[in-house]
Design a protein around this motif. Structure first.
Motif, PDB file in Angstrom:
ATOM      1  N   PHE A 114     -31.356 -15.482  11.714  1.00 46.63           N
ATOM      2  CA  PHE A 114     -32.076 -15.260  13.987  1.00 46.63           C
ATOM      3  C   PHE A 114     -31.891 -15.107  14.772  1.00 46.63           C
ATOM      4  CE2 PHE A 114     -33.443 -19.021  10.616  1.00 46.63           C
ATOM      5  CZ  PHE A 114     -35.170 -18.510  10.715  1.00 46.63           C
ATOM      6  N   LYS A 115     -32.666 -14.893  15.294  1.00 48.88           N
ATOM      7  CA  LYS A 115     -31.445 -14.395  17.230  1.00 48.88           C
ATOM      8  C   LYS A 115     -32.844 -14.527  17.684  1.00 48.88           C
ATOM      9  CE  LYS A 115     -32.230  -9.334  17.468  1.00 48.88           C
ATOM     10  NZ  LYS A 115     -31.355  -8.479  17.456  1.00 48.88           N
ATOM     11  N   ASN A 116     -32.240 -14.989  19.300  1.00 45.08           N
ATOM     12  CA  ASN A 116     -33.069 -14.687  20.363  1.00 45.08           C
ATOM     13  C   ASN A 116     -32.773 -13.151  20.835  1.00 45.08           C
ATOM     14  OD1 ASN A 116     -34.603 -15.639  22.165  1.00 45.08           O
ATOM     15  ND2 ASN A 116     -33.608 -17.656  22.484  1.00 45.08           N
ATOM     16  N   SER A 117     -34.232 -12.948  21.621  1.00 46.30           N
ATOM     17  CA  SER A 117     -34.486 -12.180  21.889  1.00 46.30           C
ATOM     18  C   SER A 117     -35.368 -11.358  22.678  1.00 46.30           C
ATOM     19  CB  SER A 117     -34.807 -10.518  20.578  1.00 46.30           C
ATOM     20  OG  SER A 117     -34.548  -8.886  21.040  1.00 46.30           O
ATOM     21  N   GLU A 118     -34.914 -11.348  24.165  1.00 52.41           N
ATOM     22  CA  GLU A 118     -36.093 -11.199  25.210  1.00 52.41           C
ATOM     23  C   GLU A 118     -36.809 -12.392  25.096  1.00 52.41           C
ATOM     24  OE1 GLU A 118     -37.846  -7.605  24.744  1.00 52.41           O
ATOM     25  OE2 GLU A 118     -36.323  -6.681  24.487  1.00 52.41           O
ATOM     26  N   ASN A 119     -36.238 -14.097  24.976  1.00 53.88           N
ATOM     27  CA  ASN A 119     -36.898 -14.812  24.538  1.00 53.88           C
ATOM     28  C   ASN A 119     -38.028 -15.642  23.799  1.00 53.88           C
ATOM     29  OD1 ASN A 119     -35.358 -15.931  26.885  1.00 53.88           O
ATOM     30  ND2 ASN A 119     -37.190 -14.893  28.941  1.00 53.88           N
ATOM     31  N   LYS A 120     -37.974 -14.439  22.791  1.00 52.36           N
ATOM     32  CA  LYS A 120     -38.448 -14.285  21.468  1.00 52.36           C
ATOM     33  C   LYS A 120     -37.503 -14.686  20.437  1.00 52.36           C
ATOM     34  CE  LYS A 120     -42.551 -12.059  22.714  1.00 52.36           C
ATOM     35  NZ  LYS A 120     -43.297 -10.980  22.220  1.00 52.36           N
ATOM     36  N   ILE A 121     -37.672 -15.497  19.279  1.00 58.19           N
ATOM     37  CA  ILE A 121     -36.786 -16.045  18.059  1.00 58.19           C
ATOM     38  C   ILE A 121     -37.600 -15.006  17.213  1.00 58.19           C
ATOM     39  CG2 ILE A 121     -36.511 -16.968  16.363  1.00 58.19           C
ATOM     40  CD1 ILE A 121     -36.918 -19.651  18.078  1.00 58.19           C
ATOM     41  N   ALA A 122     -35.979 -13.801  16.690  1.00 59.30           N
ATOM     42  CA  ALA A 122     -36.343 -12.971  15.415  1.00 59.30           C
ATOM     43  C   ALA A 122     -35.884 -13.740  14.584  1.00 59.30           C
ATOM     44  CB  ALA A 122     -36.419 -11.957  16.328  1.00 59.30           C
ATOM     45  N   VAL A 160     -40.159 -10.207  15.039  1.00 57.23           N
ATOM     46  CA  VAL A 160     -40.816 -11.229  16.165  1.00 57.23           C
ATOM     47  C   VAL A 160     -41.258 -12.312  15.181  1.00 57.23           C
ATOM     48  CG1 VAL A 160     -42.321 -12.205  17.756  1.00 57.23           C
ATOM     49  CG2 VAL A 160     -41.037 -10.389  18.356  1.00 57.23           C
ATOM     50  N   LEU A 161     -40.724 -13.682  15.305  1.00 55.29           N
ATOM     51  CA  LEU A 161     -40.998 -14.564  14.285  1.00 55.29           C
ATOM     52  C   LEU A 161     -42.386 -15.524  14.844  1.00 55.29           C
ATOM     53  CD1 LEU A 161     -40.080 -16.411  11.686  1.00 55.29           C
ATOM     54  CD2 LEU A 161     -38.688 -17.476  12.756  1.00 55.29           C
TER      55      LEU A 161
END
Length: 149
Positions: A13-21, A32-33
């Protein structure tokens, strides 16, 4: 994300632009998850790790032409000859698998001509084998594992 009715798999997982991916190993990128994506990622792992389908035989999120309409399928598994073995329709866990959902994947399959259909919301899984000669389908307890045919 909610626990699903699949074995436990590990994901990146990673946090990208305040969204979890989540990392999609088939598309080789983070996506995007969403709840539906969470189900799709479990399905991919299920097909590879539990049913032994080769990773290079699985395709996700591709466009499909149905007459004049353009749709997207969630996942398909190809046979070595390029024909389609399995069509998978994923729904978010809160979406019930209804006749309408079954009809959706059946419409997709009119042009895909898969041997098997899988419908899942991550909690409930349905599998069926298609018999095109007899124009019927049979529900199965589980999806057959990969074997070279």
């Amino acid at each position: 994300m909610v626990a699903l009715n699949f074995p436990k798999y590990s994901f990146r997982f990673k946090n990208s632009e305040n969204k979890i991916a989540v990392f999609d190993e088939l598309r080789k990128k983070f996506v995007v998850l969403t709840p539906e994506e969470w189900v799709r990622q479990h399905v991919v792992q299920f097909l590879i790790l539990d049913k032994n389908y080769p990773k290079n035989h699985i395709n996700v999120e591709k466009q499909l032409k149905l007459g004049k309409l353009t749709k997207r399928y969630d996942a398909v598994v190809f046979k070595p000859n390029g024909e389609i073995k399995v069509v998978v329709e994923c729904k978010a866990p809160h979406i019930k698998i209804t006749q309408e959902v079954f009809d959706q994947v059946a419409r997709y399959n009119l042009s895909l001509k898969a041997d098997y259909l899988m419908l899942t919301n991550g909690i409930n899984h349905y599998y069926c084998k298609l018999d095109y000669k007899a124009e019927k389908y049979e529900f199965l307890r589980e999806l057959p594992a990969y074997k070279i045919s």
